[in-house]
Motif scaffolding. Structure first.
Motif, PDB file in Angstrom:
ATOM      1  N   VAL A 153       0.878  -1.272   0.113  1.00 27.37           N
ATOM      2  CA  VAL A 153       0.164   0.015   0.090  1.00 27.37           C
ATOM      3  C   VAL A 153       0.953   1.369  -0.062  1.00 27.37           C
ATOM      4  CG1 VAL A 153      -1.651   1.570   1.153  1.00 27.37           C
ATOM      5  CG2 VAL A 153      -2.010  -1.096   1.090  1.00 27.37           C
ATOM      6  N   PHE A 154       1.963   1.282   0.858  1.00 33.45           N
ATOM      7  CA  PHE A 154       2.907   2.251   0.802  1.00 33.45           C
ATOM      8  C   PHE A 154       3.593   2.730  -0.580  1.00 33.45           C
ATOM      9  CE2 PHE A 154       7.435   3.637   0.508  1.00 33.45           C
ATOM     10  CZ  PHE A 154       7.549   4.530   1.246  1.00 33.45           C
ATOM     11  N   GLY A 155       4.083   1.478  -1.199  1.00 31.68           N
ATOM     12  CA  GLY A 155       4.278   1.664  -2.520  1.00 31.68           C
ATOM     13  C   GLY A 155       3.085   2.252  -3.688  1.00 31.68           C
ATOM     14  N   LEU A 156       2.080   1.891  -3.478  1.00 25.73           N
ATOM     15  CA  LEU A 156       0.867   2.396  -4.220  1.00 25.73           C
ATOM     16  C   LEU A 156       0.731   3.817  -4.111  1.00 25.73           C
ATOM     17  CD1 LEU A 156      -1.814  -0.391  -3.801  1.00 25.73           C
ATOM     18  CD2 LEU A 156      -0.393   0.087  -6.035  1.00 25.73           C
ATOM     19  N   VAL A 157       0.779   4.232  -2.738  1.00 20.19           N
ATOM     20  CA  VAL A 157       0.737   5.691  -2.417  1.00 20.19           C
ATOM     21  C   VAL A 157       1.813   6.479  -2.872  1.00 20.19           C
ATOM     22  CG1 VAL A 157       0.835   7.451  -0.438  1.00 20.19           C
ATOM     23  CG2 VAL A 157      -0.693   5.095  -0.280  1.00 20.19           C
ATOM     24  N   TYR A 158       3.081   5.734  -2.986  1.00 18.49           N
ATOM     25  CA  TYR A 158       4.092   6.763  -3.356  1.00 18.49           C
ATOM     26  C   TYR A 158       4.151   6.926  -4.712  1.00 18.49           C
ATOM     27  CZ  TYR A 158       9.101   7.219  -4.786  1.00 18.49           C
ATOM     28  OH  TYR A 158      10.107   7.610  -5.357  1.00 18.49           O
ATOM     29  N   VAL A 159       3.667   5.904  -5.489  1.00 18.98           N
ATOM     30  CA  VAL A 159       3.657   5.958  -7.043  1.00 18.98           C
ATOM     31  C   VAL A 159       2.810   6.867  -7.366  1.00 18.98           C
ATOM     32  CG1 VAL A 159       3.511   4.736  -9.281  1.00 18.98           C
ATOM     33  CG2 VAL A 159       5.087   3.999  -7.310  1.00 18.98           C
ATOM     34  N   TYR A 160       1.415   6.622  -7.085  1.00 18.77           N
ATOM     35  CA  TYR A 160       0.293   7.332  -7.430  1.00 18.77           C
ATOM     36  C   TYR A 160      -0.047   8.819  -7.000  1.00 18.77           C
ATOM     37  CZ  TYR A 160       0.102   3.044  -9.991  1.00 18.77           C
ATOM     38  OH  TYR A 160       0.353   1.926 -10.882  1.00 18.77           O
ATOM     39  N   PHE A 161       0.823   9.194  -6.150  1.00 14.20           N
ATOM     40  CA  PHE A 161       0.892  10.705  -5.435  1.00 14.20           C
ATOM     41  C   PHE A 161       0.387  11.594  -6.402  1.00 14.20           C
ATOM     42  CE2 PHE A 161       2.642  14.428  -3.699  1.00 14.20           C
ATOM     43  CZ  PHE A 161       2.301  14.381  -2.666  1.00 14.20           C
ATOM     44  N   PRO A 162       1.123  11.935  -7.560  1.00 13.04           N
ATOM     45  CA  PRO A 162       0.799  12.939  -8.321  1.00 13.04           C
ATOM     46  C   PRO A 162      -0.702  12.923  -8.837  1.00 13.04           C
ATOM     47  CG  PRO A 162       2.848  11.959  -9.007  1.00 13.04           C
ATOM     48  CD  PRO A 162       2.246  11.055  -8.129  1.00 13.04           C
ATOM     49  N   PHE A 163      -1.193  11.659  -9.156  1.00  8.71           N
ATOM     50  CA  PHE A 163      -2.486  11.270  -9.728  1.00  8.71           C
ATOM     51  C   PHE A 163      -3.618  11.687  -8.914  1.00  8.71           C
ATOM     52  CE2 PHE A 163       0.527   8.570 -12.027  1.00  8.71           C
ATOM     53  CZ  PHE A 163       0.501   8.890 -13.200  1.00  8.71           C
ATOM     54  N   MET A 164      -3.330  11.898  -7.425  1.00  8.34           N
ATOM     55  CA  MET A 164      -4.429  12.471  -6.722  1.00  8.34           C
ATOM     56  C   MET A 164      -4.101  13.989  -6.279  1.00  8.34           C
ATOM     57  SD  MET A 164      -6.867  11.996  -4.767  1.00  8.34           S
ATOM     58  CE  MET A 164      -7.226  10.150  -4.381  1.00  8.34           C
ATOM     59  N   LEU A 165      -2.838  14.328  -6.444  1.00  4.05           N
ATOM     60  CA  LEU A 165      -2.518  15.874  -5.956  1.00  4.05           C
ATOM     61  C   LEU A 165      -2.939  16.792  -6.868  1.00  4.05           C
ATOM     62  CD1 LEU A 165      -1.032  17.642  -4.029  1.00  4.05           C
ATOM     63  CD2 LEU A 165       1.067  17.206  -5.383  1.00  4.05           C
ATOM     64  N   PHE A 166      -2.675  16.754  -8.223  1.00  2.62           N
ATOM     65  CA  PHE A 166      -2.974  17.844  -8.954  1.00  2.62           C
ATOM     66  C   PHE A 166      -4.384  17.938  -9.276  1.00  2.62           C
ATOM     67  CE2 PHE A 166       1.412  16.541 -10.402  1.00  2.62           C
ATOM     68  CZ  PHE A 166       1.835  17.869  -9.785  1.00  2.62           C
ATOM     69  N   PRO A 167      -5.206  16.777  -9.517  1.00  2.00           N
ATOM     70  CA  PRO A 167      -6.804  17.086  -9.535  1.00  2.00           C
ATOM     71  C   PRO A 167      -7.484  17.568  -8.356  1.00  2.00           C
ATOM     72  CG  PRO A 167      -6.260  14.731 -10.431  1.00  2.00           C
ATOM     73  CD  PRO A 167      -4.940  15.460  -9.945  1.00  2.00           C
ATOM     74  N   LEU A 168      -6.846  17.305  -7.276  1.00  2.00           N
ATOM     75  CA  LEU A 168      -7.421  17.752  -5.910  1.00  2.00           C
ATOM     76  C   LEU A 168      -7.110  19.153  -5.950  1.00  2.00           C
ATOM     77  CD1 LEU A 168      -8.756  16.274  -3.473  1.00  2.00           C
ATOM     78  CD2 LEU A 168      -6.574  16.217  -2.339  1.00  2.00           C
ATOM     79  N   ALA A 169      -5.810  19.423  -6.230  1.00  2.32           N
ATOM     80  CA  ALA A 169      -5.398  20.962  -6.150  1.00  2.32           C
ATOM     81  C   ALA A 169      -6.393  21.868  -7.032  1.00  2.32           C
ATOM     82  CB  ALA A 169      -4.000  21.159  -6.625  1.00  2.32           C
ATOM     83  N   GLN A 170      -6.708  21.039  -8.246  1.00  4.26           N
ATOM     84  CA  GLN A 170      -7.489  21.873  -9.238  1.00  4.26           C
ATOM     85  C   GLN A 170      -8.905  21.943  -8.611  1.00  4.26           C
ATOM     86  OE1 GLN A 170      -6.536  23.311 -11.938  1.00  4.26           O
ATOM     87  NE2 GLN A 170      -8.643  23.971 -12.333  1.00  4.26           N
ATOM     88  N   GLY A 171      -9.464  21.138  -8.096  1.00  7.12           N
ATOM     89  CA  GLY A 171     -10.646  21.027  -7.469  1.00  7.12           C
ATOM     90  C   GLY A 171     -10.809  22.039  -6.313  1.00  7.12           C
ATOM     91  N   ILE A 172      -9.879  22.126  -5.318  1.00 13.02           N
ATOM     92  CA  ILE A 172      -9.953  23.236  -4.410  1.00 13.02           C
ATOM     93  C   ILE A 172      -9.875  24.501  -4.790  1.00 13.02           C
ATOM     94  CG2 ILE A 172      -8.370  23.809  -2.394  1.00 13.02           C
ATOM     95  CD1 ILE A 172      -7.580  20.852  -1.750  1.00 13.02           C
ATOM     96  N   SER A 173      -8.922  24.708  -6.105  1.00 13.93           N
ATOM     97  CA  SER A 173      -8.931  26.000  -6.561  1.00 13.93           C
ATOM     98  C   SER A 173     -10.327  26.595  -7.251  1.00 13.93           C
ATOM     99  CB  SER A 173      -7.935  26.022  -7.622  1.00 13.93           C
ATOM    100  OG  SER A 173      -8.453  25.146  -8.808  1.00 13.93           O
TER     101      SER A 173
END
Length: 284
Positions: A153-173
């Motif tokens: 699970v740590f590896g999945l979180v590490y690898v796919y971190f950008p795929f959650m971060l950028f859409p989330l930042a766009q939504g919050i903006s």
């Protein structure tokens, strides 16, 4: 005039429609056709018997599917919790520093996923970077942190971190600052502003980020193989084995179609439950 524009639009879109049909739907159709062929055949010139789907339940492949979906859900939830504060800071707090963070996160994608996973293997294995330094400095070590479900699970979180971060930042903006300030002026607590303003208005980013992360994590293979060893056999590993070592294309196709159907159905259900048009101001 409107009909003419629609015809011209359809004509202009025809090349990309043909390209998508040939590059996406055609291979998917071949996989679907192979999934109903008899066991261990390499041609579509056979009578369908659906035996591959029966084999999935006889051999317990559903357990691998359950592990894949469960770990994908856990990774998605962890990423949502981890990324929200940073995404909020990128959208609402940081100014020019947001560009620096964006470049830093994107640069991690320039390195192959497998290379990054091997880096963590060398760091966390017995005799690796962490355990070696502990033994050198303090005189004790441990058996290593690899080959278990949490590290996958740590590896999945590490690898796919950008795929959650950028859409989330766009939504919050997309959340208006005026709405948050008005709620605060009317006496709303930070928790109430978060639940009744931030979350609903940032829903498009949350949905897109969660779907991207979940879909990619559910079909991930490198994390379970390199970090997890044989602790858990995920569905992607079963599919690869069926197509390669097992030389059982119908079984591999049936497992692939099962994963595609479940992930696609779940994604469509999630999207249907959230009216993105209304949230984004497309409808009144």
């Amino acid at each position: 005039m409107q009909r003419l524009d629609q015809r011209l639009g359809a004509l202009c879109a025809l090349p990309i429609i043909v390209l998508l049909t040939l590059s996406f739907l055609a291979p998917l159709g071949v996989v679907a056709a192979f999934s109903i062929m008899p066991e261990k055949v390499f041609s579509l010139a056979n009578m369908p018997d659906f035996s591959a789907y029966a084999e999935i339940f006889k051999q317990g492949y559903w357990k691998s599917l359950a592990w894949s979906l469960g770990m994908a859900f856990a990774a998605t939830l962890c990423l949502l919790i981890i990324c929200w504060p940073l995404a909020f800071a990128m959208a609402k707090v940081f100014k020019k520093f947001t560009l620096v963070l964006t470049i830093g996160v994107v640069m991690t994608l320039f390195v192959s996923e497998n290379i990054r996973m091997f880096g963590w293997v060398l760091t966390l294995m017995k005799g690796g970077l962490v355990e070696g330094y502990l033994r050198h400095w303090f005189g004790f070590g441990f058996d290593g942190l690899l080959y278990n479900v949490p590290i996958i699970v740590f590896g999945l979180v590490y690898v796919y971190f950008p795929f959650m971060l950028f859409p989330l930042a766009q939504g919050i903006s997309m959340v208006p600052d005026d709405a948050r300030q008005a709620a605060a002026d009317l006496g709303a607590s930070r928790a109430r502003i978060f639940w009744e303003i931030d979350l609903p208005l940032a829903a498009p980013g949350i949905v897109v980020g969660a779907l991207l992360t979940f879909v990619l994590a559910a079909g991930a293979l490198a994390e379970s193989k390199l970090l997890g060893g044989q602790a858990v056999i995920v569905i992607a590993d079963e599919i690869e084995t069926a197509f390669t070592y097992g030389q059982n294309w119908p079984l591999g196709s049936a497992l692939s179609m099962l994963l595609i159907t479940l992930i696609g159905g779940l994604s469509l259900w999630v999207v249907s439950r959230v009216d993105l048009d209304t949230i984004m101001g497309g409808k009144r």
